[in-house]
Design an enzyme around this catalytic site. Structure first.
Site, PDB file in Angstrom:
ATOM      1  N   HIS A 169      60.989 122.905 -10.234  1.00 55.43           N
ATOM      2  CA  HIS A 169      61.575 121.459 -10.890  1.00 55.43           C
ATOM      3  C   HIS A 169      61.224 121.262 -11.794  1.00 55.43           C
ATOM      4  O   HIS A 169      61.656 120.016 -12.093  1.00 55.43           O
ATOM      5  CB  HIS A 169      61.037 120.816  -9.438  1.00 55.43           C
TER       6      HIS A 169
ATOM      7  N   LYS B 279      62.495 105.652 -11.520  1.00 59.01           N
ATOM      8  CA  LYS B 279      62.060 106.774 -11.880  1.00 59.01           C
ATOM      9  C   LYS B 279      60.611 106.187 -12.210  1.00 59.01           C
ATOM     10  O   LYS B 279      59.810 105.388 -12.923  1.00 59.01           O
ATOM     11  CB  LYS B 279      62.981 107.756 -12.622  1.00 59.01           C
ATOM     12  N   ARG B 280      59.921 107.526 -12.276  1.00 59.19           N
ATOM     13  CA  ARG B 280      58.364 107.545 -12.855  1.00 59.19           C
ATOM     14  C   ARG B 280      58.849 107.386 -13.741  1.00 59.19           C
ATOM     15  O   ARG B 280      59.896 107.947 -14.623  1.00 59.19           O
ATOM     16  CB  ARG B 280      57.556 108.901 -12.388  1.00 59.19           C
TER      17      ARG B 280
ATOM     18  N   LYS C  59      61.263 110.955 -19.822  1.00 63.03           N
ATOM     19  CA  LYS C  59      61.967 109.996 -18.950  1.00 63.03           C
ATOM     20  C   LYS C  59      63.078 108.799 -19.956  1.00 63.03           C
ATOM     21  O   LYS C  59      63.740 108.276 -19.618  1.00 63.03           O
ATOM     22  CB  LYS C  59      62.297 109.813 -17.337  1.00 63.03           C
TER      23      LYS C  59
ATOM     24  N   THR D 189      67.230 113.319  -8.976  1.00 65.67           N
ATOM     25  CA  THR D 189      67.961 113.028  -8.065  1.00 65.67           C
ATOM     26  C   THR D 189      68.570 111.086  -7.625  1.00 65.67           C
ATOM     27  O   THR D 189      69.821 110.884  -6.999  1.00 65.67           O
ATOM     28  CB  THR D 189      66.981 112.803  -6.676  1.00 65.67           C
TER      29      THR D 189
ATOM     30  N   LYS E 227      71.928 109.112  -6.419  1.00 66.40           N
ATOM     31  CA  LYS E 227      71.770 107.657  -5.897  1.00 66.40           C
ATOM     32  C   LYS E 227      73.180 106.670  -6.086  1.00 66.40           C
ATOM     33  O   LYS E 227      73.248 105.914  -5.455  1.00 66.40           O
ATOM     34  CB  LYS E 227      70.774 107.454  -5.012  1.00 66.40           C
TER      35      LYS E 227
HETATM   36  C1  26W Z   1      50.488 119.850 -11.344  1.00 68.95           C
HETATM   37  C2  26W Z   1      51.333 118.527 -11.194  1.00 68.95           C
HETATM   38  C3  26W Z   1      52.647 117.787 -10.850  1.00 68.95           C
HETATM   39  C4  26W Z   1      53.284 116.966 -10.042  1.00 68.95           C
HETATM   40  C5  26W Z   1      54.636 117.319  -9.300  1.00 68.95           C
HETATM   41  C6  26W Z   1      53.902 118.523 -11.315  1.00 68.95           C
HETATM   42  C7  26W Z   1      55.006 118.781 -11.284  1.00 68.95           C
HETATM   43  C8  26W Z   1      55.091 118.062 -10.139  1.00 68.95           C
HETATM   44  C9  26W Z   1      56.672 117.853  -9.627  1.00 68.95           C
HETATM   45  C10 26W Z   1      57.359 119.066  -9.940  1.00 68.95           C
HETATM   46  C11 26W Z   1      57.674 116.776 -10.826  1.00 68.95           C
HETATM   47  C12 26W Z   1      58.749 116.471  -9.894  1.00 68.95           C
HETATM   48  O1  26W Z   1      59.249 115.210  -9.430  1.00 68.95           O
HETATM   49  N1  26W Z   1      59.892 116.586 -10.330  1.00 68.95           N
HETATM   50  C13 26W Z   1      61.449 116.765 -10.061  1.00 68.95           C
HETATM   51  O2  26W Z   1      61.497 117.257  -9.342  1.00 68.95           O
HETATM   52  C14 26W Z   1      62.552 116.470  -8.777  1.00 68.95           C
HETATM   53  C15 26W Z   1      63.216 117.821  -7.528  1.00 68.95           C
HETATM   54  O3  26W Z   1      64.281 119.026  -7.881  1.00 68.95           O
HETATM   55  C16 26W Z   1      63.430 116.895 -10.150  1.00 68.95           C
HETATM   56  O4  26W Z   1      65.777 116.107  -9.484  1.00 68.95           O
HETATM   57  C17 26W Z   1      64.129 116.437 -11.399  1.00 68.95           C
HETATM   58  O5  26W Z   1      64.313 116.095 -12.456  1.00 68.95           O
HETATM   59  C18 26W Z   1      62.100 116.921 -11.683  1.00 68.95           C
HETATM   60  O6  26W Z   1      61.333 116.473 -12.531  1.00 68.95           O
END
Ligand code: 26W
Length: 835
Positions: A379, A571-572, A577, A679, A683
């Site tokens: 992701h 978004k975060r 971003k 995503t 929406k």
């Molecule tokens: C290790 C800490 C950590 C925690 C969460 C690293 C990475 C993450 C996630 C992968 C971050 C995340 O939410 N990524 C998002 O995933 C979505 C679903 O596929 C995508 O639509 C977003 O572009 C992506 O930033």
């Protein structure tokens, strides 16, 4: 009047899975729980009690359907997919479950008779915020689609006592407080004590020589933890299926140490329990940034071990012992395990350990089984998000898993790598599961790719970059392993439930059930130029905007006009971003208005929603700057309310459900190559917002679907960003050569937005200059500002804008998470619906 198309050829209704439960039934069920479960509290505010009683009443119906689903799936011997995710951003469940069961209207009537508005009661529920952002919400949408499509699926995760922190603003600064979703218990979960698991950790491994010359590894664990599962039912929409989301709570193997207690050492007597509870105590609030904390590592192992043991137990209950070789092929035929990013990677080593140490399966067959059942979704490309756990930590917490890891690595390097790159130490070093260096680390993503039979990215451009930049050698090794499954969203929560006015118009306009066949929305396209339909469509948008102005007033005290353009970035908070690009443009607009209050621009309300990871300083600086600048702009009478900026606190799923139906403009402005998919973009477009965005993630596929006339694209492409990095990006050039940029940035050094405190916002300026502007904000500023100019003039022509808005809704069919799931089913999981 817009005639319903082809009324005569109406398709025969599908066998309705709608619950034929009457209003009277529902009232009786609610009364039952009020009286017997709640014990009829005559408190002033009855809403919480009626929310809980209604939820419990509904959960009775749901749990019944969960059991019938289980029986049918076992009956059909349907292959199951097990989705392993450390995050599930579920939001509230009452409204969703009522819509999916087709009981919303009847329940609304039942409650009206009792003097309550169902929509009000739905506000009483706490969000199940067991996730950070995109990854967690995607998991939730996928569970909804899997149940709606009648697939046998189980979600596995952690039963965090505290989800994502609650955000509030104090003088513009983000303040975090614990999330208390379980303070009074959740009506949506069922404790499955009988399926508890006990898992080992710490300790040491003893190698024992076997008679046949091999050595057996015996793990003498230093500690045992107990995993108690809580099942949250996942209700399919208008389907026969209710699946389960199984969340593991951690408890001490033995709750109490009597000896310590009898010796009066009460605290330590309980110490074991306290230590165990911390494992599932709280969600790590870091998004896209690996903090590398031991507790997070133990969290990952804990839920993976409980889940793997549970998957084997469920299999053996149905098909027999896994230790019997005849059942090995069956296990691979009937079980798929999806790794939602690298966070559940340890499940691979745990399945290997269990098959070899607990079920006496030889290495090669155990490895063969793992390769067939595991698949991995990536992701993110951000280097700081790629997990690398130290070998030392592995040695201490999971010594047996480390020995298995070493053996997998050895086989991989000596067979696969050696075959393609003989005697190539450099290639061995680069591909090894172990990153050598002063502190040896385990590359979790490499273990996922080496093991999994399929690896996918989450949007076409992202999957291409995963192939080209992240795992090029692995793509060479296994040319068919890396694939793409573009993300999607569930139209049940993100249109039918959160935008009932638009849903009703769609029901009247489109044949069939668009909520299950989102491609049928394309029938709307022929009404895009129809004045009557445009009027209805935009009237609904206006209604939703009026509702949001009330929420904004309540949450921030700021009064905004529903006639203004609602420009939304939710978004975060993360530099990639580029909320700070949006902010820089707002400062420029404000400056232009001060220079010329008669400036011909459509009144605009910029709406922000974003949480920053507590340790992410610059992200918090950007939030503070946005709030201080908003305060100044919103109270500056000179600009005649033409510009308003609101930062809504505590952005979460239930707040997104209020903002999205009211949005005119969707800000998707990440640096090209950084947002894997997004995503929120889907929406907002589905609810008739027009996107201003870069050619990044799924924005590209959204533009392909809606056409270049119905989206505002700007900025550097991925290749242009790469070229700029290659030649060396000097952000100062843009500061020197663009007077507006310079003026706006210099403004941040003054105390204009922070009276009496000059330079309080300079951190934002510094990140663009001294900080080198790694996300190319200054490079994209001018094309962004130009795109906003074009957007402003497009909005002036309400017919043209209405057409764009309608076409965005009409052409979002591809981004239904049902389509994503069908892609996973076809390309990766090979499931058949169980009906
Ligand atoms: C290790 C800490 C950590 C925690 C969460 C690293 C990475 C993450 C996630 C992968 C971050 C995340 O939410 N990524 C998002 O995933 C979505 C679903 O596929 C995508 O639509 C977003 O572009 C992506 O930033």
């Amino acid at each position: 009047m817009v005639s319903k198309t082809k009324a005569s050829t109406k398709k025969p209704a599908v066998k309705s899975n709608k619950q034929s439960i009457t209003v009277a039934d529902i009232s009786q069920r609610i009364e039952h729980h009020l009286q017997f479960t709640m014990g009829e509290q005559s408190s002033a505010n009855q809403k919480p009690a009626y929310w809980r009683a209604t939820s419990l009443a509904l959960n009775d119906i749901i749990v019944e359907k969960l059991q019938s689903t289980k029986a049918r799936q076992n009956q059909n011997e349907a292959k199951s997919v097990n989705y392993l995710s450390l995050e599930y951003l579920m939001g509230r469940l009452l409204s969703n479950n009522l819509h999916n069961l087709g009981l919303y209207t009847n329940t609304e009537k039942a409650l009206q008779k009792m003097g309550f508005e169902l929509a009000d009661l739905c506000e009483e529920g706490a969000d199940l915020a067991l996730g950070n952002g995109g990854l967690g919400r995607l998991a939730a949408c996928f569970l909804d689609s899997l149940a709606t499509l009648d697939y046998n699926a189980m979600g596995y995760g952690v039963h965090y006592q505290h989800g994502l922190f609650k955000q509030s603003f104090v003088d513009g600064h983000q303040i975090e407080t614990p999330d208390m979703w379980r303070e009074f218990g959740s009506p949506w979960e069922v404790c499955r004590l009988e399926s508890s698991q006990t898992i080992p950790l710490y300790g040491h491994v003893e190698e024992i020589a076997q008679a046949d010359g091999t050595t057996a590894s015996v793990w003498h664990a230093g500690k045992m933890l107990k995993g108690v599962p809580w099942d949250v039912p996942i209700v399919g929409y208008n389907s026969q299926t209710v699946n389960a989301l199984r969340l593991w709570e951690c408890r001490a193997d033995s709750a109490f140490d009597w000896d310590l207690f009898n010796n009066g050492d009460y605290l330590n007597a309980h110490q074991q329990q306290v230590a165990a509870e911390t494992v599932s105590k709280v969600l790590y609030p870091n998004d896209e940034h690996d903090a590398g904390k031991e507790l997070r590592f133990v969290q990952q192992y804990f839920f993976c071990a409980c889940s793997v043991q549970d998957i084997i137990a469920r299999f053996e209950n149905q098909y027999g012992l896994i230790s019997e070789s005849k059942n090995w092929p069956t296990f691979c035929e009937k079980v798929a395990i999806q790794l939602n990013d690298t966070h559940p990677t340890i499940a691979i080593l745990e399945l290997m350990r269990t098959l070899i140490d607990n079920h006496n399966i030889d290495w090669d067959n155990a490895w063969g089984i793992c390769q067939k059942v595991f698949a991995y979704t990536n992701h993110t490309l951000l280097p700081e998000a790629l997990e690398k756990w130290s070998v030392a930590l592995f040695e201490r917490v999971l010594p047996r898993h480390l020995t298995i890891l070493y053996r997998i690595n050895e086989a991989f390097l000596n067979n696969d790598v050696e075959a393609l790159w003989p005697n190539n130490d450099d290639m061995r070093r680069r591909l090894s599961l172990i990153e050598e260096g002063h502190e040896r680390k385990v590359r979790m993503a490499h273990l996922c790719v080496v093991t999994s039979h399929k690896v996918n990215g989450v949007a076409q451009i992202h999957s291409d970059l995963v192939k080209q930049d992240l795992f090029p050698e692995f793509d060479q090794l296994w040319p068919t392993k890396l694939t793409n499954v573009t993300n999607g969203i569930t139209p049940r929560r993100w249109l039918k439930a959160c935008n009932p006015l638009l849903a009703e118009l769609l029901d009247k306009t489109i044949d069939g059930d668009w909520a299950k066949d989102l491609n049928s929305l394309s029938e709307l396209a022929k009404f895009a130029d129809d004045a009557t339909f445009q009027k209805k469509f935009m009237a609904i948008k206006h209604q939703n905007k009026i509702a949001l102005t009330k929420e904004i007033k309540t949450l921030t005290g700021v009064t905004v006009s529903p006639d203004a353009i609602f420009d939304v970035q939710i978004k975060r908070l993360h530099e990639y971003k580029r909320q700070h690009l949006n902010l820089l443009h707002i400062i420029a607009l404000y400056r232009r208005l001060l220079a010329n209050p008669e400036l011909d621009m459509q009144p605009r309300v910029f709406i922000f929603g974003a949480k920053a990871a507590p340790g992410y300083e610059l992200a918090k600086e950007i939030i503070y700057a946005t709030n201080k600048i908003a305060e100044k702009i919103n109270n500056d009478v000179r600009i005649q309310d033409k510009l308003k900026v609101v930062f809504l606190p505590n952005y979460r799923v239930s707040l997104a459900e209020k903002i999205i139906p009211a949005a005119d403009v969707s800000e998707q402005i990440s640096t090209a190559g950084k947002e894997a998919s997004g995503t929120g973009n889907m929406k907002l477009a589905l609810n008739g917002a027009v996107t201003i965005g870069t050619l990044d993630g799924a924005n590209i596929e959204i533009a392909e679907e809606v056409g270049d006339d119905n989206i505002f694209i700007f900025g550097l492409t991925v290749d242009e960003v790469k070229a700029l990095d290659a030649q060396g990006y000097n952000s100062a050039e843009y500061y020197e050569n663009n007077a507006e940029i310079r003026a706006c940035l210099d403004w941040l050094d003054t105390d204009y937005f922070t009276p009496g405190n000059p330079g309080e916002l300079s951190a934002v300026k510094r990140c663009f200059l001294e900080g080198g502007d790694p996300y190319k904000v200054l490079a994209d500023f001018q094309t962004y500002a130009n795109a906003h100019q074009a957007l402003d003039s497009a909005y002036k022509n309400q017919q043209q804008w209405a057409k764009m808005a309608i076409l965005n809704t009409a052409l979002m069919g591809k981004f239904n998470s049902d389509r994503s799931i069908e892609d996973y089913v076809q390309n990766i999981w090979n499931l058949t619906p169980s009906v």
